[in-house]
Design a protein around this motif. Structure first.
Motif, short mmCIF file in Angstrom:
data_model
loop_
_atom_site.label_atom_id
_atom_site.label_comp_id
_atom_site.label_asym_id
_atom_site.label_seq_id
_atom_site.Cartn_x
_atom_site.Cartn_y
_atom_site.Cartn_z
N PHE A 87 -0.75 11.65 32.63
CA PHE A 87 0.35 12.48 33.07
C PHE A 87 0.99 11.06 31.66
O PHE A 87 1.75 11.07 31.00
CB PHE A 87 0.90 12.74 33.78
CG PHE A 87 2.34 12.39 33.25
CD1 PHE A 87 2.84 13.92 32.84
CD2 PHE A 87 3.69 11.70 33.50
CE1 PHE A 87 3.86 14.58 32.55
CE2 PHE A 87 5.00 12.08 33.35
CZ PHE A 87 5.29 13.28 32.93
N ALA A 88 1.07 9.31 32.34
CA ALA A 88 2.12 9.18 31.30
C ALA A 88 1.73 8.74 29.93
O ALA A 88 1.95 8.48 29.62
CB ALA A 88 1.61 7.49 32.35
N LEU A 89 0.06 8.41 29.64
CA LEU A 89 -0.88 7.62 28.06
C LEU A 89 -0.08 9.52 27.35
O LEU A 89 0.41 9.27 26.12
CB LEU A 89 -2.31 8.25 28.16
CG LEU A 89 -2.46 6.88 28.38
CD1 LEU A 89 -4.02 7.08 29.09
CD2 LEU A 89 -2.53 5.84 28.19
N SER A 90 -0.43 10.45 27.86
CA SER A 90 0.20 11.68 27.56
C SER A 90 1.03 11.95 26.83
O SER A 90 2.02 12.26 25.60
CB SER A 90 -0.29 13.09 27.43
OG SER A 90 -1.45 13.62 28.46
N TYR A 91 2.98 11.95 27.63
CA TYR A 91 3.75 11.36 27.66
C TYR A 91 3.97 10.58 26.55
O TYR A 91 5.23 10.44 25.48
CB TYR A 91 4.18 10.97 28.88
CG TYR A 91 5.82 11.38 28.74
CD1 TYR A 91 6.25 12.67 29.42
CD2 TYR A 91 6.84 9.81 29.08
CE1 TYR A 91 7.99 12.69 29.15
CE2 TYR A 91 8.41 10.52 29.43
CZ TYR A 91 8.67 12.18 28.84
OH TYR A 91 9.99 11.76 29.19
N GLY A 92 3.80 9.42 26.57
CA GLY A 92 3.78 8.74 25.81
C GLY A 92 3.25 8.57 24.59
O GLY A 92 3.77 8.29 23.51
N ILE A 97 4.86 10.27 18.93
CA ILE A 97 4.69 12.26 17.90
C ILE A 97 6.09 12.25 17.43
O ILE A 97 6.56 12.29 16.38
CB ILE A 97 4.12 12.46 18.24
CG1 ILE A 97 1.99 11.91 18.36
CG2 ILE A 97 4.06 14.19 17.50
CD1 ILE A 97 0.93 12.57 18.82
N ARG A 98 6.75 12.68 18.12
CA ARG A 98 8.57 13.24 18.70
C ARG A 98 9.13 12.63 17.37
O ARG A 98 9.97 12.72 17.15
CB ARG A 98 8.62 13.30 19.14
CG ARG A 98 10.01 14.38 19.57
CD ARG A 98 10.67 14.65 21.64
NE ARG A 98 9.71 14.16 22.09
CZ ARG A 98 10.78 13.63 23.65
NH1 ARG A 98 11.34 13.39 23.37
NH2 ARG A 98 9.45 13.07 24.23
N LYS A 99 9.17 11.49 17.95
CA LYS A 99 9.55 10.14 17.38
C LYS A 99 9.26 10.49 15.71
O LYS A 99 10.64 9.81 14.75
CB LYS A 99 9.99 8.80 17.50
CG LYS A 99 10.72 8.86 18.81
CD LYS A 99 10.43 7.34 19.44
CE LYS A 99 11.20 7.19 21.08
NZ LYS A 99 11.05 5.38 21.25
N LYS A 100 8.47 10.12 15.51
CA LYS A 100 7.89 10.48 13.47
C LYS A 100 8.13 11.67 13.27
O LYS A 100 8.57 11.26 11.45
CB LYS A 100 6.55 10.04 13.54
CG LYS A 100 6.02 8.45 14.14
CD LYS A 100 5.08 8.37 13.98
CE LYS A 100 4.65 6.82 14.62
NZ LYS A 100 3.02 6.65 14.04
#
Length: 101
Positions: A87-92, A97-100
Motif C-alpha cells: 500500500f505504501a509503495l503504491s500510494y507513493g 505520477i499524479r504530480k507529474k
C-alpha cells in the motif's frame, strides 16, 4: 482527493490489513499451482538449491516474519507488513505520477 475517495481508500486499506492479519494464518500450507507442477515434474529441488532461489534474501521468507516463534503470529505479521508495504509503495508511486500529470 475528495472525501469519498479518501474514505474508500481508508476502508480498502483497513479491510486489506484485517484480512492479512486474521485470515492469512489460516491459508493452506499445500503447494500453490506452480510449486505443485514443479513437484510433479521433478524439478522442485533444482529451484530450491542454494544460490538459485530469489527468496533466500527475502525480508519475509516463506510468508513468516523472521524471529517470531509462533507460526500463526509470524504469518499474520508477514501479511500485515506485506499488505502495508505494498500500500505504501503504491500510494507513493501514484502520488508521484499524479504530480507529474
Amino acid at each position: 482527493m475528495t472525501m469519498n475517495t479518501k474514505n474508500l481508500l481508508i476502508a480498502g486499506l483497513g479491510l486489506s490489513l484485517l484480512l492479512a492479519v486474521f485470515v492469512s494464518p489460516y491459508a493452506s500450507s499445500s503447494p500453490d499451482g506452480l510449486e505443485r507442477v514443479a513437484e510433479d515434474k521433478g524439478f522442485l529441488e533444482k529451484a530450491e538449491a542454494p544460490g538459485v532461489t530469489a527468496w533466500e534474501h527475502s525480508p519475509i521468507p516463506d510468508y513468516a516474519f523472521p524471529g517470531v516463534k509462533n507460526e500463526k503470529v509470524a504469518t499474520a505479521l508477514a501479511g500485515l507488513f506485506g499488505a502495508g508495504g505494498i500500500f505504501a509503495l503504491s500510494y507513493g508511486l501514484f502520488g508521484l505520477i499524479r504530480k507529474k500529470a
